[in-house]
Design a protein around this motif. Structure first.
Motif, PDB file in Angstrom:
ATOM      1  N   VAL A 179       1.239  58.800  44.404  1.00 15.65           N
ATOM      2  CA  VAL A 179       2.030  57.987  43.494  1.00 15.65           C
ATOM      3  C   VAL A 179       1.184  57.661  42.275  1.00 15.65           C
ATOM      4  CG1 VAL A 179       3.243  55.774  43.219  1.00 15.65           C
ATOM      5  CG2 VAL A 179       3.394  57.029  45.381  1.00 15.65           C
ATOM      6  N   ASN A 180       1.817  57.658  41.095  1.00 12.01           N
ATOM      7  CA  ASN A 180       1.123  57.285  39.871  1.00 12.01           C
ATOM      8  C   ASN A 180       0.371  55.982  40.058  1.00 12.01           C
ATOM      9  OD1 ASN A 180       1.467  55.409  37.290  1.00 12.01           O
ATOM     10  ND2 ASN A 180       1.175  57.515  36.573  1.00 12.01           N
ATOM     11  N   GLY A 181      -0.878  55.947  39.551  1.00 15.91           N
ATOM     12  CA  GLY A 181      -1.741  54.792  39.781  1.00 15.91           C
ATOM     13  C   GLY A 181      -1.153  53.486  39.309  1.00 15.91           C
ATOM     14  N   VAL A 182      -0.573  53.492  38.106  1.00 15.87           N
ATOM     15  CA  VAL A 182       0.034  52.264  37.579  1.00 15.87           C
ATOM     16  C   VAL A 182       1.204  51.830  38.450  1.00 15.87           C
ATOM     17  CG1 VAL A 182       1.252  51.251  35.623  1.00 15.87           C
ATOM     18  CG2 VAL A 182      -0.708  52.749  35.224  1.00 15.87           C
ATOM     19  N   SER A 183       2.055  52.792  38.819  1.00 19.94           N
ATOM     20  CA  SER A 183       3.200  52.486  39.667  1.00 19.94           C
ATOM     21  C   SER A 183       2.748  51.941  41.023  1.00 19.94           C
ATOM     22  CB  SER A 183       4.052  53.737  39.859  1.00 19.94           C
ATOM     23  OG  SER A 183       5.131  53.482  40.734  1.00 19.94           O
ATOM     24  N   PHE A 184       1.703  52.557  41.580  1.00 15.24           N
ATOM     25  CA  PHE A 184       1.235  52.106  42.885  1.00 15.24           C
ATOM     26  C   PHE A 184       0.703  50.683  42.819  1.00 15.24           C
ATOM     27  CE2 PHE A 184      -2.169  51.746  46.095  1.00 15.24           C
ATOM     28  CZ  PHE A 184      -1.385  51.882  47.233  1.00 15.24           C
ATOM     29  N   ARG A 185      -0.044  50.364  41.770  1.00 15.59           N
ATOM     30  CA  ARG A 185      -0.571  49.001  41.641  1.00 15.59           C
ATOM     31  C   ARG A 185       0.556  47.977  41.519  1.00 15.59           C
ATOM     32  NH1 ARG A 185      -4.605  51.813  38.756  1.00 15.59           N
ATOM     33  NH2 ARG A 185      -3.524  51.527  36.754  1.00 15.59           N
ATOM     34  N   LEU A 186       1.639  48.366  40.835  1.00 18.33           N
ATOM     35  CA  LEU A 186       2.782  47.470  40.750  1.00 18.33           C
ATOM     36  C   LEU A 186       3.438  47.283  42.118  1.00 18.33           C
ATOM     37  CD1 LEU A 186       4.410  48.689  37.408  1.00 18.33           C
ATOM     38  CD2 LEU A 186       3.228  46.518  37.818  1.00 18.33           C
ATOM     39  N   HIS A 187       3.541  48.370  42.883  1.00 15.65           N
ATOM     40  CA  HIS A 187       4.063  48.255  44.247  1.00 15.65           C
ATOM     41  C   HIS A 187       3.210  47.275  45.058  1.00 15.65           C
ATOM     42  CE1 HIS A 187       7.353  51.110  44.648  1.00 15.65           C
ATOM     43  NE2 HIS A 187       6.666  52.048  44.012  1.00 15.65           N
ATOM     44  N   VAL A 188       1.899  47.424  44.982  1.00 17.05           N
ATOM     45  CA  VAL A 188       0.991  46.576  45.755  1.00 17.05           C
ATOM     46  C   VAL A 188       1.125  45.118  45.330  1.00 17.05           C
ATOM     47  CG1 VAL A 188      -1.430  46.062  46.216  1.00 17.05           C
ATOM     48  CG2 VAL A 188      -0.629  48.435  46.264  1.00 17.05           C
ATOM     49  N   ARG A 189       1.201  44.875  44.032  1.00 18.46           N
ATOM     50  CA  ARG A 189       1.312  43.500  43.549  1.00 18.46           C
ATOM     51  C   ARG A 189       2.605  42.847  44.026  1.00 18.46           C
ATOM     52  NH1 ARG A 189       1.773  42.486  37.231  1.00 18.46           N
ATOM     53  NH2 ARG A 189       3.958  42.978  37.714  1.00 18.46           N
ATOM     54  N   ARG A 190       3.712  43.579  43.902  1.00 18.83           N
ATOM     55  CA  ARG A 190       4.995  43.023  44.357  1.00 18.83           C
ATOM     56  C   ARG A 190       5.018  42.844  45.874  1.00 18.83           C
ATOM     57  NH1 ARG A 190       7.252  46.414  39.979  1.00 18.83           N
ATOM     58  NH2 ARG A 190       7.343  48.139  41.466  1.00 18.83           N
ATOM     59  N   TRP A 191       4.354  43.769  46.584  1.00 17.84           N
ATOM     60  CA  TRP A 191       4.289  43.642  48.045  1.00 17.84           C
ATOM     61  C   TRP A 191       3.544  42.377  48.442  1.00 17.84           C
ATOM     62  CZ3 TRP A 191       6.529  45.753  52.133  1.00 17.84           C
ATOM     63  CH2 TRP A 191       5.938  45.592  53.398  1.00 17.84           C
ATOM     64  N   ARG A 192       2.427  42.112  47.794  1.00 22.12           N
ATOM     65  CA  ARG A 192       1.672  40.899  48.097  1.00 22.12           C
ATOM     66  C   ARG A 192       2.479  39.650  47.777  1.00 22.12           C
ATOM     67  NH1 ARG A 192      -4.041  43.113  45.539  1.00 22.12           N
ATOM     68  NH2 ARG A 192      -4.685  44.370  47.362  1.00 22.12           N
ATOM     69  N   GLU A 193       3.244  39.695  46.696  1.00 24.58           N
ATOM     70  CA  GLU A 193       4.103  38.564  46.357  1.00 24.58           C
ATOM     71  C   GLU A 193       5.161  38.353  47.438  1.00 24.58           C
ATOM     72  OE1 GLU A 193       5.587  39.642  42.552  1.00 24.58           O
ATOM     73  OE2 GLU A 193       3.764  39.044  41.470  1.00 24.58           O
ATOM     74  N   LEU A 194       5.729  39.460  47.932  1.00 19.60           N
ATOM     75  CA  LEU A 194       6.728  39.355  48.989  1.00 19.60           C
ATOM     76  C   LEU A 194       6.124  38.759  50.252  1.00 19.60           C
ATOM     77  CD1 LEU A 194       9.487  39.934  50.297  1.00 19.60           C
ATOM     78  CD2 LEU A 194       8.705  42.275  50.713  1.00 19.60           C
ATOM     79  N   LEU A 195       4.980  39.287  50.675  1.00 22.05           N
ATOM     80  CA  LEU A 195       4.340  38.757  51.883  1.00 22.05           C
ATOM     81  C   LEU A 195       3.951  37.298  51.708  1.00 22.05           C
ATOM     82  CD1 LEU A 195       1.986  41.587  53.211  1.00 22.05           C
ATOM     83  CD2 LEU A 195       4.154  40.808  54.158  1.00 22.05           C
ATOM     84  N   GLY A 196       3.588  36.926  50.488  1.00 20.86           N
ATOM     85  CA  GLY A 196       3.205  35.540  50.243  1.00 20.86           C
ATOM     86  C   GLY A 196       4.346  34.563  50.421  1.00 20.86           C
ATOM     87  N   THR A 197       5.584  35.065  50.344  1.00 18.99           N
ATOM     88  CA  THR A 197       6.737  34.192  50.532  1.00 18.99           C
ATOM     89  C   THR A 197       7.254  34.195  51.963  1.00 18.99           C
ATOM     90  OG1 THR A 197       8.329  35.932  49.950  1.00 18.99           O
ATOM     91  CG2 THR A 197       7.437  34.607  48.143  1.00 18.99           C
ATOM     92  N   VAL A 198       6.728  35.094  52.803  1.00 19.62           N
ATOM     93  CA  VAL A 198       7.178  35.186  54.188  1.00 19.62           C
ATOM     94  C   VAL A 198       6.436  34.164  55.025  1.00 19.62           C
ATOM     95  CG1 VAL A 198       7.251  36.651  56.238  1.00 19.62           C
ATOM     96  CG2 VAL A 198       7.806  37.613  54.015  1.00 19.62           C
ATOM     97  N   SER A 199       7.163  33.293  55.677  1.00 19.10           N
ATOM     98  CA  SER A 199       6.559  32.239  56.483  1.00 19.10           C
ATOM     99  C   SER A 199       7.446  31.947  57.672  1.00 19.10           C
ATOM    100  CB  SER A 199       6.364  30.958  55.651  1.00 19.10           C
ATOM    101  OG  SER A 199       6.047  29.858  56.481  1.00 19.10           O
ATOM    102  N   GLU A 200       6.832  31.543  58.783  1.00 20.40           N
ATOM    103  CA  GLU A 200       7.603  31.199  59.969  1.00 20.40           C
ATOM    104  C   GLU A 200       8.334  29.871  59.813  1.00 20.40           C
ATOM    105  OE1 GLU A 200       4.376  31.908  60.053  1.00 20.40           O
ATOM    106  OE2 GLU A 200       4.379  33.928  60.894  1.00 20.40           O
ATOM    107  N   VAL A 201       7.954  29.078  58.831  1.00 26.94           N
ATOM    108  CA  VAL A 201       8.550  27.747  58.682  1.00 26.94           C
ATOM    109  C   VAL A 201       9.393  27.622  57.422  1.00 26.94           C
ATOM    110  CG1 VAL A 201       6.761  26.625  60.023  1.00 26.94           C
ATOM    111  CG2 VAL A 201       6.447  26.876  57.565  1.00 26.94           C
ATOM    112  N   ALA A 202       9.122  28.455  56.404  1.00 28.32           N
ATOM    113  CA  ALA A 202       9.880  28.383  55.161  1.00 28.32           C
ATOM    114  C   ALA A 202      11.151  29.203  55.274  1.00 28.32           C
ATOM    115  CB  ALA A 202       9.028  28.899  53.997  1.00 28.32           C
ATOM    116  N   PRO A 203      12.136  28.955  54.412  1.00 26.65           N
ATOM    117  CA  PRO A 203      13.350  29.776  54.416  1.00 26.65           C
ATOM    118  C   PRO A 203      13.008  31.252  54.209  1.00 26.65           C
ATOM    119  CG  PRO A 203      13.636  27.815  53.050  1.00 26.65           C
ATOM    120  CD  PRO A 203      12.191  27.865  53.423  1.00 26.65           C
ATOM    121  N   ASN A 204      13.748  32.100  54.868  1.00 29.75           N
ATOM    122  CA  ASN A 204      13.495  33.535  54.800  1.00 29.75           C
ATOM    123  C   ASN A 204      13.730  34.043  53.373  1.00 29.75           C
ATOM    124  OD1 ASN A 204      13.346  36.272  55.204  1.00 29.75           O
ATOM    125  ND2 ASN A 204      14.606  36.272  57.051  1.00 29.75           N
TER     126      ASN A 204
END
Length: 229
Positions: A179-204
């Motif tokens: 995958v293009n390097g710039v595109s991949f870094r954007l995928h990784v950044r958005r993925w980390r943002e998504l995981l950062g919002t996933v919590s067992e106690v917060a709304p899904n």
């Protein structure tokens, strides 16, 4: 072809919640199973199940492991009880016959359109469970699939395959699809943002019935993913 999920050492942090059994049946809410040896994930018979992760995380390899999907398939394979598995590689393989002489980036949008059209059609017409290959790093695609699932009265579940960026890059190199390097870094950044919002106690944050977070050691330990009433 993607490497075996255990071909690259993975990180296995302590699970943030206790898991009472090795079999997770219809895992509603959020479960962080990273580092946990879970034997089975079981979902409702009419569920829509999304396997999500950045490019190279091992989504296609997981679909091969659990459902027999092959990298050379051109059509979505079917399984027991009408199960249908949708991987974007199916559309890519079909259109490669006609457009393979062109650089893939030029016809990648067509592959995505065909893939999402297939998802919508399957959620509407297939009587059994539907398993979907999806990066899930774009909010609009998550919302679109969730909207289709609601419209066609399916319970939506998501498995988030979390691997370090370096391992995902190694997975890309192993299958010869960088995958293009710039595109991949954007995928990784958005993925980390998504995981950062996933919590067992917060709304899904993902509009679905459950989110299961796994890493490669956990995926290696899961013997099967099943669907039953």
């Amino acid at each position: 072809m993607s490497p075996p999920l255990d071909s690259v050492p993975g990180c296995a942090p302590e699970s943030r919640i206790p898991v009472a059994a090795e079999r997770i049946v219809c895992p509603h809410a959020v479960h962080d199973l990273r580092g946990r040896p879970v034997e089975e994930l079981r979902y409702p018979a009419h569920a829509a199940l999304v396997f999500a992760g950045v490019p190279g995380a091992g989504k296609s390899t997981a679909l091969h492991r659990y459902f027999g999907v092959r990298p050379e398939d051109e059509s979505p394979p079917r399984g027991p009880a009408g199960l249908l598995v949708l991987d974007s590689h199916h559309a890519r393989n079909r259109w490669k016959r006609r457009l393979g002489w062109l650089p893939y980036p030029l016809w990648r949008p067509l592959v995505h359109v065909v893939h999402y059209a297939g998802i919508r059609s399957a959620l509407r017409t297939v009587h059994g469970p539907v398993v979907i290959h999806e990066c899930a790093t774009f909010r609009w695609t998550r919302a679109m699939i969730a909207r289709w699932a609601r419209r066609f009265q399916r319970e939506l579940h998501v498995v988030l395959l979390d691997v370090p960026a370096t391992e995902a890059m190694a997975g890309q190199r192993a299958r010869g699809r960088r995958v293009n390097g710039v595109s991949f870094r954007l995928h990784v950044r958005r993925w980390r943002e998504l995981l950062g919002t996933v919590s067992e106690v917060a709304p899904n944050p993902v509009p679905c019935a459950s989110v299961v977070v796994v890493d490669r050691p956990t995926v290696n330990a899961i013997a099967r993913v099943t669907f039953a009433d």
